[in-house]
Design a protein around this motif. Structure first.
Motif, PDB file in Angstrom:
ATOM      1  N   ASN A  21       6.251  -8.123 -36.057  1.00 41.74           N
ATOM      2  CA  ASN A  21       6.366  -6.719 -36.233  1.00 41.74           C
ATOM      3  C   ASN A  21       5.509  -6.240 -35.019  1.00 41.74           C
ATOM      4  OD1 ASN A  21       7.645  -6.716 -38.509  1.00 41.74           O
ATOM      5  ND2 ASN A  21       5.730  -6.554 -39.832  1.00 41.74           N
ATOM      6  N   ALA A  22       4.386  -6.781 -34.627  1.00 40.27           N
ATOM      7  CA  ALA A  22       3.366  -6.434 -33.518  1.00 40.27           C
ATOM      8  C   ALA A  22       4.425  -6.795 -32.288  1.00 40.27           C
ATOM      9  CB  ALA A  22       2.332  -7.344 -33.347  1.00 40.27           C
ATOM     10  N   SER A  23       5.170  -7.707 -32.039  1.00 40.62           N
ATOM     11  CA  SER A  23       5.626  -7.969 -30.775  1.00 40.62           C
ATOM     12  C   SER A  23       6.786  -6.894 -30.730  1.00 40.62           C
ATOM     13  CB  SER A  23       6.234  -9.266 -30.969  1.00 40.62           C
ATOM     14  OG  SER A  23       7.167  -9.768 -29.860  1.00 40.62           O
ATOM     15  N   HIS A  24       7.525  -6.758 -31.753  1.00 42.36           N
ATOM     16  CA  HIS A  24       8.568  -5.789 -31.829  1.00 42.36           C
ATOM     17  C   HIS A  24       8.254  -4.219 -31.594  1.00 42.36           C
ATOM     18  CE1 HIS A  24      12.364  -4.012 -32.739  1.00 42.36           C
ATOM     19  NE2 HIS A  24      11.933  -3.044 -33.695  1.00 42.36           N
ATOM     20  N   GLU A  25       7.003  -3.956 -32.133  1.00 37.11           N
ATOM     21  CA  GLU A  25       6.507  -2.593 -32.063  1.00 37.11           C
ATOM     22  C   GLU A  25       5.894  -2.594 -30.792  1.00 37.11           C
ATOM     23  OE1 GLU A  25       7.588  -0.359 -34.175  1.00 37.11           O
ATOM     24  OE2 GLU A  25       8.417  -1.478 -35.596  1.00 37.11           O
ATOM     25  N   MET A  26       5.298  -3.368 -30.069  1.00 36.49           N
ATOM     26  CA  MET A  26       4.388  -2.800 -29.062  1.00 36.49           C
ATOM     27  C   MET A  26       4.801  -3.663 -27.887  1.00 36.49           C
ATOM     28  SD  MET A  26       0.381  -3.471 -30.655  1.00 36.49           S
ATOM     29  CE  MET A  26      -0.247  -2.654 -29.132  1.00 36.49           C
ATOM     30  N   GLN A  27       5.144  -5.020 -28.003  1.00 37.91           N
ATOM     31  CA  GLN A  27       5.505  -5.730 -26.623  1.00 37.91           C
ATOM     32  C   GLN A  27       6.875  -5.242 -26.030  1.00 37.91           C
ATOM     33  OE1 GLN A  27       2.742  -6.873 -25.579  1.00 37.91           O
ATOM     34  NE2 GLN A  27       3.429  -8.742 -25.214  1.00 37.91           N
ATOM     35  N   THR A  28       7.850  -4.702 -26.952  1.00 41.68           N
ATOM     36  CA  THR A  28       9.121  -4.292 -26.245  1.00 41.68           C
ATOM     37  C   THR A  28       9.080  -3.039 -25.633  1.00 41.68           C
ATOM     38  OG1 THR A  28      10.300  -5.682 -28.006  1.00 41.68           O
ATOM     39  CG2 THR A  28      11.543  -3.955 -26.794  1.00 41.68           C
ATOM     40  N   PRO A  29       8.344  -2.029 -26.412  1.00 43.57           N
ATOM     41  CA  PRO A  29       8.417  -0.687 -25.544  1.00 43.57           C
ATOM     42  C   PRO A  29       7.589  -0.890 -23.976  1.00 43.57           C
ATOM     43  CG  PRO A  29       7.953  -0.439 -27.877  1.00 43.57           C
ATOM     44  CD  PRO A  29       7.937  -1.860 -27.592  1.00 43.57           C
ATOM     45  N   LEU A  30       6.387  -1.731 -24.170  1.00 41.08           N
ATOM     46  CA  LEU A  30       5.609  -1.706 -23.051  1.00 41.08           C
ATOM     47  C   LEU A  30       6.672  -2.463 -21.960  1.00 41.08           C
ATOM     48  CD1 LEU A  30       2.287  -3.290 -24.482  1.00 41.08           C
ATOM     49  CD2 LEU A  30       2.590  -0.934 -23.464  1.00 41.08           C
ATOM     50  N   ALA A  31       7.404  -3.252 -22.224  1.00 39.35           N
ATOM     51  CA  ALA A  31       8.169  -4.370 -21.172  1.00 39.35           C
ATOM     52  C   ALA A  31       9.296  -3.084 -20.906  1.00 39.35           C
ATOM     53  CB  ALA A  31       8.804  -5.320 -21.880  1.00 39.35           C
ATOM     54  N   ILE A  32       9.843  -2.308 -21.603  1.00 41.38           N
ATOM     55  CA  ILE A  32      10.796  -1.112 -21.132  1.00 41.38           C
ATOM     56  C   ILE A  32       9.981  -0.324 -20.116  1.00 41.38           C
ATOM     57  CG2 ILE A  32      12.209   0.770 -21.916  1.00 41.38           C
ATOM     58  CD1 ILE A  32      12.865  -0.901 -24.426  1.00 41.38           C
ATOM     59  N   CYS A  33       8.743   0.144 -20.415  1.00 42.11           N
ATOM     60  CA  CYS A  33       8.378   1.221 -19.651  1.00 42.11           C
ATOM     61  C   CYS A  33       7.972   0.529 -18.409  1.00 42.11           C
ATOM     62  CB  CYS A  33       7.034   1.515 -20.419  1.00 42.11           C
ATOM     63  SG  CYS A  33       7.106   2.515 -21.623  1.00 42.11           S
ATOM     64  N   HIS A  76       1.774   1.849 -13.405  1.00 42.31           N
ATOM     65  CA  HIS A  76       2.265   0.407 -13.730  1.00 42.31           C
ATOM     66  C   HIS A  76       1.243  -0.476 -14.055  1.00 42.31           C
ATOM     67  CE1 HIS A  76       3.736  -3.534 -12.601  1.00 42.31           C
ATOM     68  NE2 HIS A  76       5.075  -2.984 -13.101  1.00 42.31           N
ATOM     69  N   GLN A  77       0.057  -0.396 -13.263  1.00 42.87           N
ATOM     70  CA  GLN A  77      -1.301  -1.052 -13.453  1.00 42.87           C
ATOM     71  C   GLN A  77      -1.798  -0.873 -14.819  1.00 42.87           C
ATOM     72  OE1 GLN A  77      -2.430  -3.408 -11.438  1.00 42.87           O
ATOM     73  NE2 GLN A  77      -3.931  -4.034 -13.167  1.00 42.87           N
ATOM     74  N   THR A  78      -2.002   0.345 -15.198  1.00 46.37           N
ATOM     75  CA  THR A  78      -2.377   0.687 -16.506  1.00 46.37           C
ATOM     76  C   THR A  78      -1.235   0.073 -17.485  1.00 46.37           C
ATOM     77  OG1 THR A  78      -3.070   2.882 -15.709  1.00 46.37           O
ATOM     78  CG2 THR A  78      -2.908   2.592 -18.257  1.00 46.37           C
ATOM     79  N   LEU A  79      -0.061  -0.126 -17.555  1.00 40.60           N
ATOM     80  CA  LEU A  79       0.797  -0.876 -18.485  1.00 40.60           C
ATOM     81  C   LEU A  79       0.402  -2.150 -18.665  1.00 40.60           C
ATOM     82  CD1 LEU A  79       4.274   1.041 -18.058  1.00 40.60           C
ATOM     83  CD2 LEU A  79       2.568   1.022 -20.069  1.00 40.60           C
ATOM     84  N   GLU A  80       0.438  -2.613 -17.134  1.00 48.03           N
ATOM     85  CA  GLU A  80      -0.157  -4.144 -17.056  1.00 48.03           C
ATOM     86  C   GLU A  80      -1.365  -4.419 -18.054  1.00 48.03           C
ATOM     87  OE1 GLU A  80       0.905  -6.695 -16.075  1.00 48.03           O
ATOM     88  OE2 GLU A  80       2.618  -6.139 -14.797  1.00 48.03           O
ATOM     89  N   ASN A  81      -2.208  -3.532 -17.833  1.00 49.78           N
ATOM     90  CA  ASN A  81      -3.697  -3.492 -18.746  1.00 49.78           C
ATOM     91  C   ASN A  81      -3.319  -3.509 -20.130  1.00 49.78           C
ATOM     92  OD1 ASN A  81      -4.882  -3.848 -16.135  1.00 49.78           O
ATOM     93  ND2 ASN A  81      -5.594  -1.594 -15.944  1.00 49.78           N
ATOM     94  N   LEU A  82      -2.736  -2.424 -20.586  1.00 48.52           N
ATOM     95  CA  LEU A  82      -2.253  -2.528 -21.985  1.00 48.52           C
ATOM     96  C   LEU A  82      -1.650  -3.695 -22.423  1.00 48.52           C
ATOM     97  CD1 LEU A  82      -2.529  -0.673 -24.321  1.00 48.52           C
ATOM     98  CD2 LEU A  82      -0.155   0.344 -23.575  1.00 48.52           C
ATOM     99  N   THR A  83      -0.763  -4.532 -21.649  1.00 47.35           N
ATOM    100  CA  THR A  83      -0.186  -5.430 -21.931  1.00 47.35           C
ATOM    101  C   THR A  83      -1.077  -6.634 -22.089  1.00 47.35           C
ATOM    102  OG1 THR A  83       1.814  -4.694 -20.895  1.00 47.35           O
ATOM    103  CG2 THR A  83       1.880  -7.185 -21.258  1.00 47.35           C
ATOM    104  N   ARG A  84      -1.905  -6.838 -21.361  1.00 45.10           N
ATOM    105  CA  ARG A  84      -2.778  -7.740 -21.433  1.00 45.10           C
ATOM    106  C   ARG A  84      -3.799  -7.624 -22.558  1.00 45.10           C
ATOM    107  NH1 ARG A  84      -3.994  -7.067 -15.943  1.00 45.10           N
ATOM    108  NH2 ARG A  84      -6.068  -6.090 -16.581  1.00 45.10           N
ATOM    109  N   LEU A  85      -4.102  -6.341 -23.013  1.00 42.21           N
ATOM    110  CA  LEU A  85      -4.847  -5.981 -24.340  1.00 42.21           C
ATOM    111  C   LEU A  85      -4.132  -6.216 -25.575  1.00 42.21           C
ATOM    112  CD1 LEU A  85      -7.322  -4.545 -25.564  1.00 42.21           C
ATOM    113  CD2 LEU A  85      -6.031  -2.392 -25.193  1.00 42.21           C
TER     114      LEU A  85
END
Length: 424
Positions: free
Chosen positions: A222-234, A259-268
């Motif tokens: 669920n976490a991967s579907h709800e968070m990682q996918t939208p982050l990758a699309i952005c 883009h850097q902020t999204l990278e940080n959010l992905t790492r988080l």
């Protein structure tokens, strides 16, 4: 080393010690008995000689054909007072009857005649060849040890293969077991109580693991579907927009920041998922890990990546710090501490690393101590936080240490931030 080989090795070592002690005691007991018999014979012969000498009778020949020989001569009073009245010893003596030297038992005694003169009597008789006795005992000991060793080996092999079948079946089951697989269970009706309880405990543990595994799979999915996918699309859309030639410099700069902020959010997000896995022990790649070897494999990469900071690294390997843990978590543990030292260490400063057989210590140059009570809290960044930092690096290290019963401490010593990982 297999359990069978370990048991046989220890039993062999114990047998060597036991048989050696027995051989020494047996030899001493035999020699004590032999010497006692010979000493009694020498005492009887010496008493008869002393009686004859005191009564004035004619003394027998020094060599009487029985291999017993004696010497009788006068000694001074000071000599008589200085030496014991009777003593025994073993030595090589010349036997007149055989015209050769043989080992003999010797009795020396001093007595006083009626006229006040002191006489010393030396009596000796041939005895057994002690070296021959030693060789005979050693030969029998070797024979006995080999015989016992082969018999114990045969008996233990039979006992192990007969009584350890449940253990071998359990090991085979564990080798084939996969997390979440509940189709095959261990037999819980064994006649041996310990193996029956062990199988029951493992079946119960596998059921709990399966439940946790299913829960974590659901959460992670669920976490991967709800968070990682939208982050990758952005991220992808931002990258596509950044390729647009019509953007001016200011717009491109803003997109890069986003883009850097999204990278940080992905790492988080990845860090939070990792926390969840650690807390639920969802790692199966457990093996013996040598932290100093793991550290060496990443050190050069970090030196190259942070070469612009001109930080010197000194490594002192006093031993191999081995741990039974997940290799991936061990990598996170080592790299997070190493990255923390490079990122937060003083530019142009120094990193000092020391390994022992039971600890790992890494220190970096700093200006002031950190808050030791909060340094390992999640999202705590302190006053020296770098841009893009999630504040989870040291918290991850702490979580990994807790999962494997390790202790991590922080101290500020000699102008350096010192992080130490050791066994509890």
């Amino acid at each position: 080393m297999k359990l069978f080989h370990l048991v046989m090795w220890r039993m062999s070592a114990a047998l060597i010690v036991i048989l050696t002690c027995w051989a020494v005691l047996f030899y001493l007991a035999v020699m004590e008995e032999v010497n006692d018999e010979v000493d009694d014979s020498l005492e009887t012969y010496a008493e008869s000689l002393i009686v004859r000498s005191l009564s004035g009778e004619e003394m027998p020949d020094a060599s009487n054909g029985s291999n017993n020989q004696y010497f009788l001569y006068e000694v001074s009073e000071s000599y008589a007072r200085a030496y014991p009245r009777i003593s025994y010893r073993d030595e090589m003596v010349y036997i007149t009857e055989k015209s050769e030297k043989e080992p003999a038992r010797v009795l020396m005694t001093i007595f006083q005649r009626d006229d006040g003169t002191f006489m010393e009597l030396v009596v000796y008789t041939p005895t057994i060849e002690k070296f021959d006795l030693q060789r005979a005992i050693l030969g029998w000991i070797v024979f006995l040890y080999v015989l016992l060793f082969l018999m114990i080996l045969a008996v233990n092999a039979w006992v192990f293969h007969r009584n350890m079948k449940p253990l071998y079946h359990l090991l085979k089951w564990l080798e084939d077991y996969h997390l979440g697989d509940t189709s095959v269970k261990l037999d819980e009706k064994l006649p041996i109580v310990e193996f029956r309880k062990l199988n029951e405990a493992i079946n119960s543990a596998s059921e709990r693991s399966h439940e946790l595994f299913e829960q974590q799979k659901l959460f992670i999915g669920n976490a991967s579907h709800e968070m990682q996918t939208p982050l990758a699309i952005c991220r992808n859309r931002l990258e596509m927009m950044m390729e647009d030639d019509s953007l001016n410099e200011k717009q491109l700069s803003e997109l890069m920041k986003t883009h850097q902020t999204l990278e940080n959010l992905t790492r988080l997000n990845r860090s939070l998922l990792l926390f969840c896995k650690i807390d639920n022990r969802q790692f199966s790649d457990v093996r013996t890990v040598c932290l100093d070897k793991l550290f060496e494999s990443y050190l050069e990469d970090y030196k190259e990546a942070y070469s612009y900071r001109r930080i010197r690294v000194n490594v002192d390997e006093q031993g191999c710090f081995r741990l039974e843990m997940s290799e991936s978590l061990a990598t996170v543990l080592v790299t997070n501490l190493l990255k923390n030292a490079f990122v937060h260490g003083k530019e142009g400063g120094e990193i000092s690393v020391r390994f022992t057989s039971s600890s790992f210590e890494i220190a970096d140059t700093g200006d002031a101590p950190l808050d030791g009570k909060r340094i390992f809290e999640r999202f705590y960044k302190g006053n020296s936080a770098r841009e893009g930092s999630t504040g989870l690096g040291l918290a991850l290290v702490k979580s990994i240490c807790n999962a494997y019963d390790l202790q991590i401490t922080y101290a500020f010593q000699g102008g350096m931030h010192v992080f130490s990982v050791s066994m509890n």
